[in-house]
Motif scaffolding. Structure first.
Motif, mmCIF file in Angstrom:
data_model
loop_
_atom_site.group_PDB
_atom_site.id
_atom_site.type_symbol
_atom_site.label_atom_id
_atom_site.label_comp_id
_atom_site.label_asym_id
_atom_site.label_seq_id
_atom_site.Cartn_x
_atom_site.Cartn_y
_atom_site.Cartn_z
ATOM 1 N N THR A 38 -7.330 4.822 1.626
ATOM 2 C CA THR A 38 -6.452 3.763 1.141
ATOM 3 C C THR A 38 -5.199 4.373 0.533
ATOM 4 O O THR A 38 -5.273 5.367 -0.191
ATOM 5 C CB THR A 38 -7.178 2.905 0.085
ATOM 6 O OG1 THR A 38 -8.343 2.331 0.696
ATOM 7 C CG2 THR A 38 -6.279 1.773 -0.403
ATOM 8 N N VAL A 40 -1.562 3.371 -1.445
ATOM 9 C CA VAL A 40 -0.765 2.347 -2.149
ATOM 10 C C VAL A 40 0.644 2.902 -2.330
ATOM 11 O O VAL A 40 0.820 4.007 -2.852
ATOM 12 C CB VAL A 40 -1.379 1.997 -3.521
ATOM 13 C CG1 VAL A 40 -0.505 0.973 -4.237
ATOM 14 C CG2 VAL A 40 -2.802 1.452 -3.336
ATOM 15 N N THR A 42 5.242 1.998 -1.529
ATOM 16 C CA THR A 42 6.308 1.053 -1.202
ATOM 17 C C THR A 42 6.550 1.038 0.305
ATOM 18 O O THR A 42 6.765 2.092 0.914
ATOM 19 C CB THR A 42 7.610 1.451 -1.920
ATOM 20 O OG1 THR A 42 7.353 1.498 -3.319
ATOM 21 C CG2 THR A 42 8.716 0.432 -1.646
ATOM 22 N N ALA A 59 4.555 6.841 -0.945
ATOM 23 C CA ALA A 59 3.441 6.803 -1.903
ATOM 24 C C ALA A 59 3.435 8.081 -2.731
ATOM 25 O O ALA A 59 3.789 9.156 -2.233
ATOM 26 C CB ALA A 59 2.116 6.650 -1.158
ATOM 27 N N VAL A 96 5.370 -3.083 -3.146
ATOM 28 C CA VAL A 96 4.235 -2.152 -3.185
ATOM 29 C C VAL A 96 3.103 -2.782 -2.379
ATOM 30 O O VAL A 96 2.688 -3.907 -2.651
ATOM 31 C CB VAL A 96 3.777 -1.883 -4.633
ATOM 32 C CG1 VAL A 96 2.500 -1.037 -4.639
ATOM 33 C CG2 VAL A 96 4.887 -1.175 -5.403
ATOM 34 N N THR A 98 -0.632 -2.161 0.156
ATOM 35 C CA THR A 98 -1.834 -1.333 0.286
ATOM 36 C C THR A 98 -2.184 -1.200 1.760
ATOM 37 O O THR A 98 -2.233 -2.194 2.482
ATOM 38 C CB THR A 98 -3.023 -1.979 -0.458
ATOM 39 O OG1 THR A 98 -2.632 -2.176 -1.817
ATOM 40 C CG2 THR A 98 -4.263 -1.096 -0.391
ATOM 41 N N GLU A 100 -4.958 0.514 4.553
ATOM 42 C CA GLU A 100 -6.172 1.269 4.874
ATOM 43 C C GLU A 100 -5.970 1.857 6.257
ATOM 44 O O GLU A 100 -5.533 1.162 7.183
ATOM 45 C CB GLU A 100 -7.396 0.352 4.845
ATOM 46 C CG GLU A 100 -7.709 -0.148 3.441
ATOM 47 C CD GLU A 100 -8.905 -1.088 3.424
ATOM 48 O OE1 GLU A 100 -9.837 -0.916 4.237
ATOM 49 O OE2 GLU A 100 -8.893 -2.022 2.601
ATOM 50 N N THR A 117 -2.027 -4.873 3.300
ATOM 51 C CA THR A 117 -2.021 -5.977 2.339
ATOM 52 C C THR A 117 -0.696 -5.973 1.578
ATOM 53 O O THR A 117 -0.330 -4.963 0.967
ATOM 54 C CB THR A 117 -3.189 -5.852 1.337
ATOM 55 O OG1 THR A 117 -4.411 -5.714 2.064
ATOM 56 C CG2 THR A 117 -3.281 -7.081 0.448
ATOM 57 N N ALA A 119 2.111 -7.500 -1.315
ATOM 58 C CA ALA A 119 1.993 -7.710 -2.761
ATOM 59 C C ALA A 119 1.425 -9.086 -3.105
ATOM 60 O O ALA A 119 0.742 -9.250 -4.112
ATOM 61 C CB ALA A 119 3.361 -7.523 -3.409
ATOM 62 N N SER A 123 -2.879 -10.358 4.032
ATOM 63 C CA SER A 123 -3.321 -9.117 4.683
ATOM 64 C C SER A 123 -3.590 -9.347 6.150
ATOM 65 O O SER A 123 -3.867 -10.464 6.593
ATOM 66 C CB SER A 123 -4.575 -8.575 3.991
ATOM 67 O OG SER A 123 -5.681 -9.433 4.226
#
Lengths: 132, 260
Positions: A38, A40, A42, A59, A96, A98, A100, A117, A119, A123
């Protein structure tokens, strides 16, 4: 007649019991299919190109340094045919987000995106389509 | 006054005759229309979650190899028959496909590897095929008025095409290819002598597309592939995004999947 996006799926089905992943090469020849990670960071750019779309994520590493990750995914024609446009994803640029993904075996900051996903919680995830 | 009226009447009487003269002499099936995307996409689906709702949208895969027998189809075989001395070359090309196949690097697939057209526009003397391909979006303007192949054309990826009707089947005869393409995914190289015959016909609402490849320099006999069933589509054609190959230098071995 074979097709560009054809037989890879059998390999993916065997390698990834859940989720679908496509490449125009054998996935195991490029990505470590056993290590989903994962990220996280921008979302800085969305390249809607063949043979894979690519999202760019800035990241921070564990040491605090900003790293530019590139995550490819299915072809744009595939996303079009599941009803996802570039604009839907690109509205997350600057946010920001996320991701995977599975990582390239060569250790570069590159991977194959399985889930994104935004902000606001929206998703998209590649799935086999057979799950409930 | 009387003469003028007579002339107008005569012209009006001739109009239907002109209309008939402009129409095709023989009624052929109309293959015009938008057809499903011909490139096999990965199966699978996208699972979207937004505002508390979850949707799963499976990909619509449209142009499939026929699984049942198709009326009018020629007998087909799974693979071409290469001359014995060339079989090792085919295997070697396929084993190293991620290095040897131009299509892997966004190259033009050519005919017949590009598959059936995404859109067909049929007129009395020509039929036009439009494609969407990751290498770009080619078109082919194919005479159906009995013209022979061009004698002055340079070899190309999509060759030189002329077509005629055989009953309800459009038969497209294609020659004059560059030697860079493969006619199938498994390292199926060819020579400058490749001759492709595409057959297209309607089966109910569907379009059937079947290809025969002959190349006496490399094959022991012409190869007829299984027919493909192409469903009608309402999706408008779109310009394909640019193609930039970015994976080859990350591959740690020669593993690959079949391309188109």
């Amino acid at each position: 007649m074979g097709h560009r996006f054809g037989r890879i799926l059998t390999a993916f089905a065997l390698v990834l019991a859940a989720g679908s992943l496509w490449a125009h090469h054998s996935p195991s020849a490029e990505f470590d299919m056993t290590k989903r990670f994962t990220l996280v960071g921008t979302l800085t750019r969305v390249d809607w190109m063949n043979p894979h779309i690519v999202v760019n994520i800035d990241a921070k590493s564990e040491g605090g340094k900003v790293e530019n990750w590139r995550l490819e995914s299915n072809p744009p024609s595939w996303f079009r045919r599941v009803g996802v446009s570039r604009a839907e994803i690109a509205r997350g640029i600057g946010q920001v987000v996320t991701v995977e993904a599975v990582r390239a075996k060569d250790g570069s900051l590159y991977g194959y995106m399985q889930k994104l996903t935004l902000a606001d919680g929206t998703s998209w995830e590649l799935v086999s389509g057979t799950e409930k | 006054m009387k003469n003028t009226f007579f002339c107008v009447l005569s012209a009006a009487a001739l109009l239907p005759a002109f209309a008939v003269a402009d129409a095709p002499k023989t009624a052929h099936p109309d293959l015009s229309g938008i057809w499903s995307y011909a490139i096999d996409l990965p199966p699978g689906a996208i699972k979207k979650q937004a505002n508390g709702s979850v949707t799963v949208q499976k990909v619509n895969r449209g142009a499939m190899v026929a699984t049942a027998s198709i009326k009018g189809a020629l007998p087909s075989t799974p693979a071409p028959s290469y001359k014995p001395e060339l079989q090792a070359k085919v295997k070697d090309l396929f084993d190293h496909e991620s290095k040897t196949d131009e299509v892997f690097y966004c190259g033009k697939p050519g005919v017949p590897r590009i598959g059936p057209p995404r859109k067909i526009v049929q007129t009395a003397g020509e039929i036009v095929f439009f494609y969407e391909d990751i290498s770009g979006d080619p078109y082919r303007i194919i005479p159906t008025d009995g013209r022979p192949h061009r004698a002055d054309a340079d070899p190309t990826y999509y060759g030189d095409s002329v077509a005629h009707w055989d009953g309800n089947t459009l038969v497209v005869d294609v020659t004059n290819f560059v030697e860079d393409t493969w006619f199938g995914e498994n390292g199926y190289f060819h020579s400058d002598a490749m001759h492709v015959t595409e057959r297209l016909w309607r089966d109910g609402e569907n379009l059937i597309y079947q290809v025969t490849v002959d190349d006496p320099k490399v094959l022991t006999a012409p190869w007829t592939m299984a027919p493909r069933v192409v469903k009608p589509s309402t999706e408008p054609l779109e310009e394909s995004p640019r193609c930039v190959e970015a994976d080859a230098n990350r591959l740690v071995n020669n593993d690959h999947h079949g391309q188109r």
